[in-house]
Design a protein around this motif. Structure first.
Motif, mmCIF file in Angstrom:
data_model
loop_
_atom_site.group_PDB
_atom_site.id
_atom_site.type_symbol
_atom_site.label_atom_id
_atom_site.label_comp_id
_atom_site.label_asym_id
_atom_site.label_seq_id
_atom_site.Cartn_x
_atom_site.Cartn_y
_atom_site.Cartn_z
ATOM 1 N N PHE A 49 0.822 -1.209 0.000
ATOM 2 C CA PHE A 49 0.000 0.000 0.000
ATOM 3 C C PHE A 49 0.857 1.261 0.000
ATOM 4 O O PHE A 49 0.520 2.263 -0.630
ATOM 5 N N LEU A 50 1.977 1.218 0.741
ATOM 6 C CA LEU A 50 2.848 2.385 0.840
ATOM 7 C C LEU A 50 3.728 2.567 -0.384
ATOM 8 O O LEU A 50 4.376 3.592 -0.546
ATOM 9 N N GLY A 51 3.772 1.549 -1.246
ATOM 10 C CA GLY A 51 4.617 1.641 -2.425
ATOM 11 C C GLY A 51 6.075 1.353 -2.145
ATOM 12 O O GLY A 51 6.947 1.657 -2.960
ATOM 13 N N ASN A 52 6.377 0.748 -0.952
ATOM 14 C CA ASN A 52 7.764 0.437 -0.614
ATOM 15 C C ASN A 52 8.303 -0.722 -1.444
ATOM 16 O O ASN A 52 9.511 -0.871 -1.603
ATOM 17 N N LYS A 53 7.420 -1.568 -1.927
ATOM 18 C CA LYS A 53 7.832 -2.684 -2.772
ATOM 19 C C LYS A 53 6.642 -3.090 -3.638
ATOM 20 O O LYS A 53 5.482 -2.882 -3.246
ATOM 21 N N PRO A 54 6.897 -3.677 -4.791
ATOM 22 C CA PRO A 54 5.785 -4.073 -5.664
ATOM 23 C C PRO A 54 5.102 -5.333 -5.130
ATOM 24 O O PRO A 54 5.743 -6.227 -4.583
ATOM 25 N N ALA A 55 3.786 -5.389 -5.298
ATOM 26 C CA ALA A 55 3.037 -6.576 -4.883
ATOM 27 C C ALA A 55 3.271 -7.692 -5.902
ATOM 28 O O ALA A 55 3.282 -7.444 -7.107
ATOM 29 N N GLN A 485 14.165 10.547 -3.776
ATOM 30 C CA GLN A 485 13.917 9.844 -5.037
ATOM 31 C C GLN A 485 12.681 8.971 -4.866
ATOM 32 O O GLN A 485 12.698 8.022 -4.100
ATOM 33 N N ALA A 486 11.619 9.331 -5.561
ATOM 34 C CA ALA A 486 10.370 8.585 -5.434
ATOM 35 C C ALA A 486 10.413 7.311 -6.268
ATOM 36 O O ALA A 486 11.130 7.209 -7.262
ATOM 37 N N ASP A 487 9.608 6.330 -5.827
ATOM 38 C CA ASP A 487 9.417 5.076 -6.583
ATOM 39 C C ASP A 487 10.719 4.331 -6.857
ATOM 40 O O ASP A 487 10.897 3.718 -7.907
ATOM 41 N N VAL A 488 11.658 4.405 -5.906
ATOM 42 C CA VAL A 488 12.923 3.678 -6.045
ATOM 43 C C VAL A 488 12.955 2.564 -5.014
ATOM 44 O O VAL A 488 12.845 2.815 -3.810
#
Length: 903
Positions: A49-55, A485-488
Motif C-alpha cells: 500500500f505504501l509503495g515500498n515494494k511491488p506486490a 527519489q520517489a518510486d525507487v
C-alpha cells in the motif's frame, strides 16, 4: 453451512475472480516496529500500500489470524461479556493492489453475501463516508452511486469519520470505507425498531460483518494526508461474525467456531453452558483466550514480562483467573483444551497441530506459575483484610456511654471510621494488581464476599501514574519521510558485497528518550538489517563531504533502515556504503555455527528439537530450542564434539536462492514456525545429510572458517524451552584460555597437581566446620545483645521504646535480634540500626497491640527513617526493614525514631 464450508466458499469465490489465495501470515509481527501482533488483514500487505515494494500479485485473498488486545484496537475487556468481540479472530479479506477499485469490490461483496451465502437482502444495511470538512474530505459519492444500483437508498447510511474512514493507527495507509451490517433480530423486534437506527450502536444482533476500505491516502506524523502512489482495495470480513449470520445464531459463541471448545470446557467444569451468566462469561473468556494464547505460542511468541510476551501472559492469566474464580479449576486446565483446538483447525492452520505437545507444555507451566502467584495474592488480600478488622475492633471512644448508647454525632463519626477500616485502599489494591496480577474486578469480588469495599478511585489514580511512567519511558517522536527519489526500490546485495556505490533515497529523524537519530534508506546497500535473529550490520557511509557512521541496520516492513547519528552533508551526492567487514566475518561464523548446533541437537536429543529463538552477533550465538528437560553435561559434550567435527571437515556451503517453497520442503529444509516465508526462499545446506535450512542470513563459505566452537552455558528460558549460548573462533579460544588460566590459579592456591576434586571437597568440609563455629559465636553475641538491649527499654508516650545501634554481621541476624526482643518485651516500638559490611541497615519492629491500638505502621516508619541513610524500604505493618547508601546517617535515623512517636 459449517464454518469450514463458509471459509472455503469465500476463498473459492475470490479465486474465481482472479485472486491469488495466500496463506495467513504469522500472528506475531517481527519486522514492523509499529506492531507487536497482526491486528488486521491488511497489516502483512502494508508495504504494498505504501509503495515500498511491488506486490507479487495484483489480486490476493486470504484468511488472516489477527489479535487485538492493545493499542488503538483493544477489545480485551469486552471479550466474554458481549457476543462478538474476540482477542484472536480470523479476518477474511480480498485485496487489490492498484487493480480494481470500488465498483468491483462492492459488487463482489454483495454478490458473495446475497447469492453465495444467501443472506436476506432486507436484513442488510450499508454505509458510506459522509465526508469531513475539517480535513477537506468530500462525501464518497462514488460508493453511494454504486450501492444505489443494488440496494434501496433508505438502506444506505451516511457514516462519519469515526465509523467510515479507516485508519490503521496514528500514521500509515488509510481511506474512506463502506461497511456492510446485518440485522439478526427477530421479525417482532425489527417491526418495533428499524435496523438502520441500530447500526454502529453496539447492538449485539445488528453488527458489521464486512468493511470495504478504499486505500487512497497515507497519514503522516504531522497529521496531514497525502495521496498514495496508487489506489488499493483492502477488505475485511470478520469470520466469526459471518458464521453467526449464516448459521442464524445470536452470538459468535453459539457457532461451530466456538461450540466444540465451549462444550469441552463446560463438561470439564461440570456445568451446563447457558444456565448461569457468570459461568457462561467465564467459559466464553476461556474459549476465546485459548485461541489467542495457543496460536501466538505456535507462531513463536512465548509468554514473558516484556512487550509481546507480556501481552500473551496477561491474556493467559486472565483466562486462569476466570477458570479459578468461576469454574473452580484449582489446577492447570487451559492446556487440556489445546488438542480440541488443534484438531478443529488442523486443515486451516496446521502449525498448532504440529506443535501441540510443546504449546500444551508452555501453557501448563504458565498456569502452574500463576496459580502459585494467585494463592500468594489471596493470602496477601486475607492479611490486608485481617489487619483492617483488627484496627476496626480496637477503635473505641473513651467518651462513649458505658451502656453502648452514643449521641448521634459520636455514632456517625464512629460509623464513618468503621467504614474506612472496611475499605481496601487504592494503593493496596494496585499492589495486588501489579505484584500478583489481580484485576480490579477480582479484588472487588473477593472483598465484597467478605464485607469489604475497594477504593476504586485510588486504584485508578495509581494505575494512571504507572501508565504515565510507561508512556514517558517509551515516548518516541518519529518524523515524516523526506523523499529524495520517489518510486525507487532498494537493491539489496548483502550476500555478494561488503561495499557498494549508493545514493540516499529517503530519510527521517527519530527522537527516543531525548536521543536523536536518523533513518536513512539507500538505493543500493550491502548492509544486513536485523532479522531472523542475526544482528544488523554496522559500518560507514563514505562520501567526498565526509563519513557518517552506521550504528545499526534495521528493517521496517521491507525498508532497510541505516541508523545514524547524523546525515551526510550532501544528501544528493553519491556515496559508498561500506559494511564493517571484520565484525561481519564474526557474525558469519556464529550464524553458520548456529545451523551446525541445531542439527547436532536434533541428532543428540531427538527430532522434537525445533528452534524457538536465536541471537547471532559478533560476540556470541544464542540458540533457544524446544526440549523439556535440562541438557546433561554428557549431551552437551557430545553436541560440541559433533559441531567441531563438522567444522574440521571444512564443508562447503551450498547456497540456493529463489527456490520455490514447496521444492525447498521436499529437499528436507527446516522451516521455522512463526516465520513468514514467500513463494521463493533461500536454502542453506552444510552437507545435505546433516543441515538444510531456510535462511536469509549471512554465512561462511566453508565450515572450516568457523575455526572452533565452544558452549559456554545451558539454561531454561520458559516451559519446554532451553537456551544454549556459545562462542566461536577467536572468542572461543579466548574463553578456553581464560578457563585454563583460572584452573592453573586454583591448582596453585590448593597446592596440588592432581586429585583436584578431593582437595576441593576437603576445603569445603573445613569451610563448613568453620562456618558452624562462627554461627554459634554470632548467636551467642546476638543473645548477649538482646539481654543488654532489653534492659535499655524505656517508656515513651505509654509505649516501651528502644532505638539502638547494634553489631551484627548480616541482615538475617538483625531480623533475629528484632524478633527475639519482640518476644520478651510487650507493647514494643523497636528501631535497630546496623552497619553491615559498610552498608546501612534499619529494622522497625512493633508489637501487635501497638499496630492495632495505636495505629502505628512499621512500613511508614521505616520509609521515613530511611531518608536519613538515603535509602528506602518496606515490609509488613509490624516489621519492616530498609537499606541505604549513607552509613553516617544511622545515628540521625535513631534520633528521628523517637520524634515520630511524639507526632
Amino acid at each position: 453451512m459449517t464454518s469450514a464450508q463458509i471459509r472455503q466458499k469465500f476463498l473459492d469465490f475470490f479465486a474465481s475472480k482472479g485472486h491469488q489465495i495466500v496463506p495467513s501470515s504469522p500472528i506475531v509481527v517481527k519486522d514492523d516496529p509499529t506492531l507487536m501482533f497482526t491486528n488486521s488483514g491488511m497489516a502483512p500487505f502494508k508495504d504494498y500500500f505504501l509503495g515500498n515494494k511491488p506486490a507479487p500479485y495484483a489480486r490476493v485473498a486470504d484468511t488472516q489470524k489477527c489479535l487485538r488486545v492493545s493499542g488503538k484496537h483493544n477489545d480485551l475487556e469486552e471479550v466474554g461479556y458481549d457476543t462478538y468481540h474476540h482477542t484472536m479472530f480470523e479476518m477474511l479479506g480480498n485485496w487489490s493492489f492498484g487493480d480494481y477499485f470500488k465498483q468491483d469490490a462492492l459488487k463482489w461483496s454483495w454478490e458473495l453475501l446475497t447469492e453465495v451465502y444467501q443472506l436476506p437482502k432486507d436484513r442488510l444495511y450499508v454505509s458510506v463516508f459522509q465526508g469531513d470538512g475539517s480535513e477537506n474530505l468530500p462525501m464518497d459519492q462514488e460508493a453511494f452511486d454504486i450501492w444505489k444500483t443494488m440496494i434501496p437508498e433508505d438502506r444506505i447510511l451516511m457514516g462519519n469519520k469515526k465509523d467510515n474512514f479507516w485508519e490503521m493507527g496514528d500514521t500509515g495507509p488509510c481511506g474512506p470505507c463502506s461497511e456492510i451490517h446485518v440485522d439478526l433480530r427477530s421479525d417482532e423486534e425489527v417491526a418495533k425498531t428499524p435496523g438502520k437506527d441500530l447500526v454502529n450502536n453496539d447492538h449485539p444482533q445488528v453488527v458489521e460483518i464486512w468493511n470495504n476500505v478504499f486505500m487512497e491516502f497515507n497519514r503522516l506524523a504531522d497529521g496531514s494526508l497525502v495521496k498514495l502512489p496508487a489506489q488499493h482495495v483492502d477488505t475485511g470480513m470478520g469470520f466469526e461474525r459471518l458464521c453467526m449470520a449464516i448459521q442464524s445464531k445470536q452470538s459468535n459463541y453459539d457457532t461451530d467456531v466456538f461450540q466444540p471448545l465451549i462444550q469441552f470446557i463446560a463438561k470439564e467444569a461440570g456445568v451446563t453452558y447457558g444456565q448461569d451468566e457468570k459461568t457462561d462469561i467465564a467459559i466464553r473468556v476461556i474459549a476465546d483466550h485459548i485461541r489467542a494464547i495457543s496460536f501466538t505460542i505456535a507462531d513463536g511468541q512465548l509468554p514473558s514480562n516484556n512487550k509481546a510476551g507480556y501481552v500473551i501472559r496477561r491474556i493467559l492469566r486472565r483466562a486462569v483467573r476466570y477458570a479459578f474464580t468461576y469454574l473452580n479449576f484449582k489446577k492447570p486446565f487451559l492446556n487440556t483444551i489445546v488438542p480440541v483446538l488443534a484438531d478443529q483447525l488442523a486443515n486451516v492452520f496446521p502449525e498448532l497441530k504440529a506443535q501441540q505437545a510443546f504449546v500444551q507444555r508452555v501453557i501448563e507451566e504458565e498456569e502452574n506459575a500463576f496459580l502459585r502467584t494467585l494463592e500468594n495474592g489471596l493470602k496477601r488480600l486475607d492479611a490486608l483484610e485481617a489487619s483492617r478488622v483488627k484496627q476496626a475492633d480496637s477503635d473505641k471512644f473513651d467518651d462513649m456511654p458505658e451502656d453502648g448508647v452514643a449521641d448521634n454525632n459520636t455514632y456517625a463519626l464512629w460509623h464513618k471510621r468503621q467504614a474506612r477500616y472496611r475499605t481496601i485502599s487504592g494503593e493496596d489494591a494496585f499492589e495486588l494488581y501489579d505484584t500478583f496480577g489481580f484485576p480490579l474486578d477480582l479484588i472487588s469480588l473477593i472483598a465484597k464476599e467478605k464485607g469489604f469495599t475497594v477504593d476504586e478511585e485510588g486504584f485508578t489514580a495509581e494505575m494512571e501514574q504507572q501508565k504515565n511512567r510507561s508512556r514517558n519511558a517509551a515516548q518516541t517522536e518519529q518524523g515524516d519521510w523526506v523523499v529524495l527519489q520517489a518510486d525507487v526500490e532498494t537493491e539489496w546485495v548483502a550476500y555478494d558485497a561488503d561495499a557498494v556505490e549508493a545514493k540516499v533515497v529517503r530519510y527521517r529523524q527519530v527522537t527516543a528518550k531525548n536521543k536523536k537519530e536518523f533513518h536513512v534508506v539507500l538505493d543500493r546497500t550491502p548492509f544486513y538489517a536485523e532479522s531472523g535473529g542475526q544482528v544488523g550490520d554496522t559500518g560507514v557511509l563514505e562520501s567526498a563531504s565526509g563519513n557518517v557512521k552506521v550504528l545499526d541496520t534495521k528493517k521496517e516492513n521491507d525498508l532497510i533502515l541505516h541508523i545514524t547519528a547524523e546525515l551526510p552533508k550532501d544528501l544528493e551526492a553519491p556515496l559508498t556504503a561500506k559494511v564493517d567487514s571484520k565484525r561481519r566475518a564474526l557474525i558469519k561464523k556464529n550464524h553458520s555455527a548456529t545451523h551446525l548446533l541445531h542439527a547436532a541437537l536434533k541428532q543428540v536429543l531427538g527430532d522434537h528439537v525445533n528452534q524457538k529463538g536465536s541471537l547471532v552477533s559478533d560476540k556470541l550465538l544464542r540458540f533457544d530450542f524446544s526440549h523439556f528437560t535440562k541438557v546433561t553435561e554428557e549431551q552437551l559434550r557430545e553436541v560440541e564434539q559433533i559441531v567441531n567435527a563438522r567444522i574440521r571437515e571444512s564443508i562447503e556451503k551450498d547456497e540456493r536462492r529463489n527456490v520455490p517453497i514447496e521444492e525447498a520442503k521436499q529437499l528436507g529444509a527446516t522451516a521455522l514456525f512463526g516465520e513468514k516465508y514467500g513463494e521463493f526462499v533461500r536454502v542453506i545446506t552444510f552437507d545435505r545429510n546433516y543441515s538444510i535450512e531456510l535462511c536469509g542470513g549471512i554465512h561462511v563459505q566453508n565450515t572450516g572458517n568457523i575455526g572452533f566452537f565452544k558452549i559456554v552455558s545451558e539454561s531454561s528460558v520458559a516451559a519446554g524451552v532451553r537456551r544454549i549460548e556459545a562462542v566461536t573462533a577467536d572468542v572461543a579460544e579466548h574463553f578456553v584460555d581464560e578457563q585454563i588460566t583460572q584452573f592453573e590459579e586454583v591448582k596453585q592456591v590448593l597446592g596440588v597437581q592432581k586429585e583436584f576434586g578431593k582437595a576441593i571437597e576437603k576445603l569445603q568440609d573445613e569451610n563448613a566446620a568453620l562456618r558452624k563455629q562462627l554461627e554459634a559465636f554470632e548467636l551467642k553475641q546476638v543473645t548477649a545483645q538482646k539481654e543488654k538491649l532489653a534492659a535499655q527499654v524505656r517508656q515513651v508516650n505509654g509505649l516501651n521504646f528502644l532505638a539502638a545501634r547494634v553489631d551484627v554481621s548480616s541482615a538475617d541476624y538483625l531480623k533475629k535480634l528484632a524478633f527475639d526482643l519482640r518476644s520478651v518485651v510487650d507493647n514494643l516500638v523497636l528501631v535497630l540500626a546496623a552497619d553491615v559490611d559498610g552498608k546501612p541497615q534499619l529494622a522497625v519492629m512493633l508489637s501487635d497491640e501497638v499496630v492495632s491500638g495505636k495505629g502505628l505502621n512499621a512500613v511508614q516508619m521505616v520509609k521515613e527513617l530511611a531518608k536519613e541513610i538515603k535509602g528506602g524500604g518496606g515490609g509488613q505493618p509490624f516489621y519492616a526493614t530498609a537499606g541505604g547508601k549513607e552509613v553516617a546517617g544511622l545515628d540521625a535515623a535513631l534520633a528521628k525514631a523517637e520524634a515520630l512517636l511524639q507526632l
